[in-house]
Design a protein around this motif. Structure first.
Motif, short mmCIF file in Angstrom:
data_model
loop_
_atom_site.label_atom_id
_atom_site.label_comp_id
_atom_site.label_asym_id
_atom_site.label_seq_id
_atom_site.Cartn_x
_atom_site.Cartn_y
_atom_site.Cartn_z
N GLU A 103 0.66 -1.03 0.27
CA GLU A 103 0.18 -0.23 -0.14
C GLU A 103 0.81 1.33 -0.24
OE1 GLU A 103 -4.25 0.73 1.77
OE2 GLU A 103 -2.33 0.45 3.35
N ILE A 104 0.51 2.31 -1.25
CA ILE A 104 1.75 3.03 -1.17
C ILE A 104 0.89 3.92 -1.40
CG2 ILE A 104 2.59 4.48 -2.95
CD1 ILE A 104 3.35 2.12 -4.57
N VAL A 105 1.06 5.14 0.23
CA VAL A 105 0.73 5.96 0.43
C VAL A 105 1.50 7.15 0.92
CG1 VAL A 105 -0.94 6.85 2.89
CG2 VAL A 105 -0.14 4.20 2.46
N THR A 112 7.75 12.89 1.17
CA THR A 112 8.32 12.23 0.72
C THR A 112 7.71 11.17 -0.10
OG1 THR A 112 8.39 10.92 2.85
CG2 THR A 112 11.06 12.30 2.09
N GLN A 113 7.97 10.52 -0.85
CA GLN A 113 6.86 9.75 -1.85
C GLN A 113 8.06 8.72 -2.49
OE1 GLN A 113 3.65 10.48 -3.69
NE2 GLN A 113 4.42 8.78 -5.24
N PHE A 114 6.69 7.16 -1.70
CA PHE A 114 7.45 6.45 -2.10
C PHE A 114 7.36 6.36 -3.81
CE2 PHE A 114 7.09 1.67 -4.05
CZ PHE A 114 8.05 0.80 -2.60
N SER A 120 13.36 0.49 -11.99
CA SER A 120 12.32 -0.48 -12.62
C SER A 120 12.31 -1.43 -10.87
CB SER A 120 13.60 -1.39 -13.09
OG SER A 120 13.31 -2.37 -13.53
N ASP A 121 11.45 -1.44 -10.79
CA ASP A 121 10.96 -2.06 -9.35
C ASP A 121 12.05 -3.38 -9.05
OD1 ASP A 121 8.55 -0.57 -8.62
OD2 ASP A 121 6.88 -1.42 -9.60
N ASN A 122 12.29 -2.94 -7.94
CA ASN A 122 12.60 -4.36 -7.02
C ASN A 122 13.53 -4.91 -8.16
OD1 ASN A 122 11.32 -4.06 -5.46
ND2 ASN A 122 9.86 -5.36 -6.02
N HIS A 291 -2.33 1.01 -4.35
CA HIS A 291 -2.65 -0.73 -3.98
C HIS A 291 -1.66 -0.94 -5.20
CE1 HIS A 291 -5.56 -1.05 -1.14
NE2 HIS A 291 -4.93 -0.17 -0.72
N ARG A 292 -0.10 -1.76 -4.81
CA ARG A 292 0.48 -2.30 -6.11
C ARG A 292 1.00 -3.33 -5.14
NH1 ARG A 292 7.21 -0.49 -6.66
NH2 ARG A 292 7.22 -2.54 -5.96
N VAL A 293 0.85 -4.72 -6.85
CA VAL A 293 1.24 -5.72 -6.68
C VAL A 293 2.03 -5.74 -7.68
CG1 VAL A 293 -0.31 -8.01 -7.09
CG2 VAL A 293 -0.90 -6.72 -5.41
C1 SIN Z 1 3.75 5.49 -7.92
O1 SIN Z 1 3.49 5.85 -7.01
O2 SIN Z 1 2.82 5.82 -8.98
C2 SIN Z 1 4.64 4.73 -8.78
C3 SIN Z 1 4.98 2.98 -7.15
C4 SIN Z 1 6.06 2.62 -7.41
O3 SIN Z 1 7.52 3.33 -7.49
O4 SIN Z 1 6.13 1.46 -7.82
#
Ligand code: SIN
Length: 301
Positions: A103-105, A112-114, A120-122, A291-293
């Motif tokens: 959960e990106i909040v 700060t922002q995730f 590139s993810d992970n 929400h990210r999967v």
């Molecule tokens: C986003 O929240 O727009 C992207 C998040 C991520 O980096 O996966």
């Protein structure tokens, strides 16, 4: 300087016209990448034909977008499972009861922002995420867009001399800076909405080819990112820095990009093997919840 842009962009556009879709319609976002798809209800299992077409569009456009989808967390997970096995993030705690959902909040007033650096993810994992499926639960009235960059184009438009240097080179990736347990101690202490857990994944260093080959399209893409790539294997950080800095700038040229403006309940699905993305941190006074999967990937080669 931009002469080299014509050939790959034209080739890409030609393929777009050749594709005949029966179950969905698409609207490309830019000449570089990205397509909005209509005609799909992601809350229900996809028919084999639609699943095949969605995969084909993803391979062609690298990031795909759907509006007005109504997904419970279970439906979000079921959607993602149609594309592969799911990951549990090794550092970010999953949403309560749903370990595979990050959960990106960002709360109103939080600075700060995730995800607000190109990445590139992970890519710090041995087998970095294949794809990410992000669902907009709460978005600011304006801002909070996500920007993507096509890394096939980034590779294609390097000079032959630079390609020769980079082909066969290896880079070191690590989560150490992005998930720094000192700078982000409050997240490890559980004081924020997004909570981190300390594990060996934080300090681990992994090796990936600088140029990787997509296992499904066979195309080469540039695979370095500012968030997780620290140096070339066999070189000191200060020796690596000028080339990594150049590649990081080159990789995000505006000509390679598309930008997605979120609407409530929109879904984005991107292929981390051939794209990078950047979450805009430009909505200070507002809250944003996503929400990210992520779907498991292979070891890059
Ligand atoms: C986003 O929240 O727009 C992207 C998040 C991520 O980096 O996966």
């Amino acid at each position: 300087m931009y002469a080299g842009l014509r050939a790959p962009a034209a080739a890409h556009q030609q393929q777009v016209h050749l594709m005949e879709l029966k179950t969905i319609s698409i609207k490309p976002l830019t000449a570089a990448m990205g397509a909005e798809i209509s005609g799909a209800d992601l809350s229900a299992p996809l028919s084999p034909e639609m699943l095949g077409e969605i995969k084909a569009v993803l391979h062609e456009y690298l990031a795909i977008f759907f509006r007005d989808q109504h997904l419970t967390p279970e439906q979000h997970l079921a959607l993602a499972r149609q594309f592969g096995s799911l990951e549990v993030h090794p550092i970010v705690e999953g949403k309560g009861g749903y370990p595979e959902i990050v959960e990106i909040v960002k709360e109103a007033g939080e600075e700060t922002q995730f995800g607000d650096a190109w990445h590139s993810d992970n890519s710090f994992m041995d087998c970095p995420s294949m794809g990410s499926i992000l669902y907009a639960r709460e978005i600011p009235p304006i801002g909070g867009d996500t920007i993507f960059a096509n890394q096939y184009m980034a590779y294609d438009l390097l000079s032959d001399g630079m390609k020769k240097i980079l082909d066969g080179m290896v880079c070191i990736h690590t989560a150490k800076q992005a998930y720094d347990p000192i700078r982000l101690a409050h997240k490890y202490r559980g004081e924020t909405n997004m909570k981190y857990k300390y594990s060996e994944a934080v300090d681990k260093e992994v090796e990936h080819p600088v140029v990787r080959t997509h296992p499904e399209t066979g195309r080469k893409s540039l695979f370095v990112n500012k968030m997780f790539t620290t140096r070339f294997k066999g070189m000191k950080p200060e020796e690596s820095m000028p080339i990594l800095e150049y590649l990081s700038q080159h990789a995000i040229r505006p000509e390679f990009q598309c930008r997605f403006q979120w609407t409530p309940n929109a879904v984005a699905f991107w292929d981390n093997r051939c794209t990078m993305h950047y979450a805009m941190n430009d909505y200070y006074a507002h809250r944003r919840v996503m929400h990210r999967v992520t779907v498991e990937g292979d070891r890059p080669y």
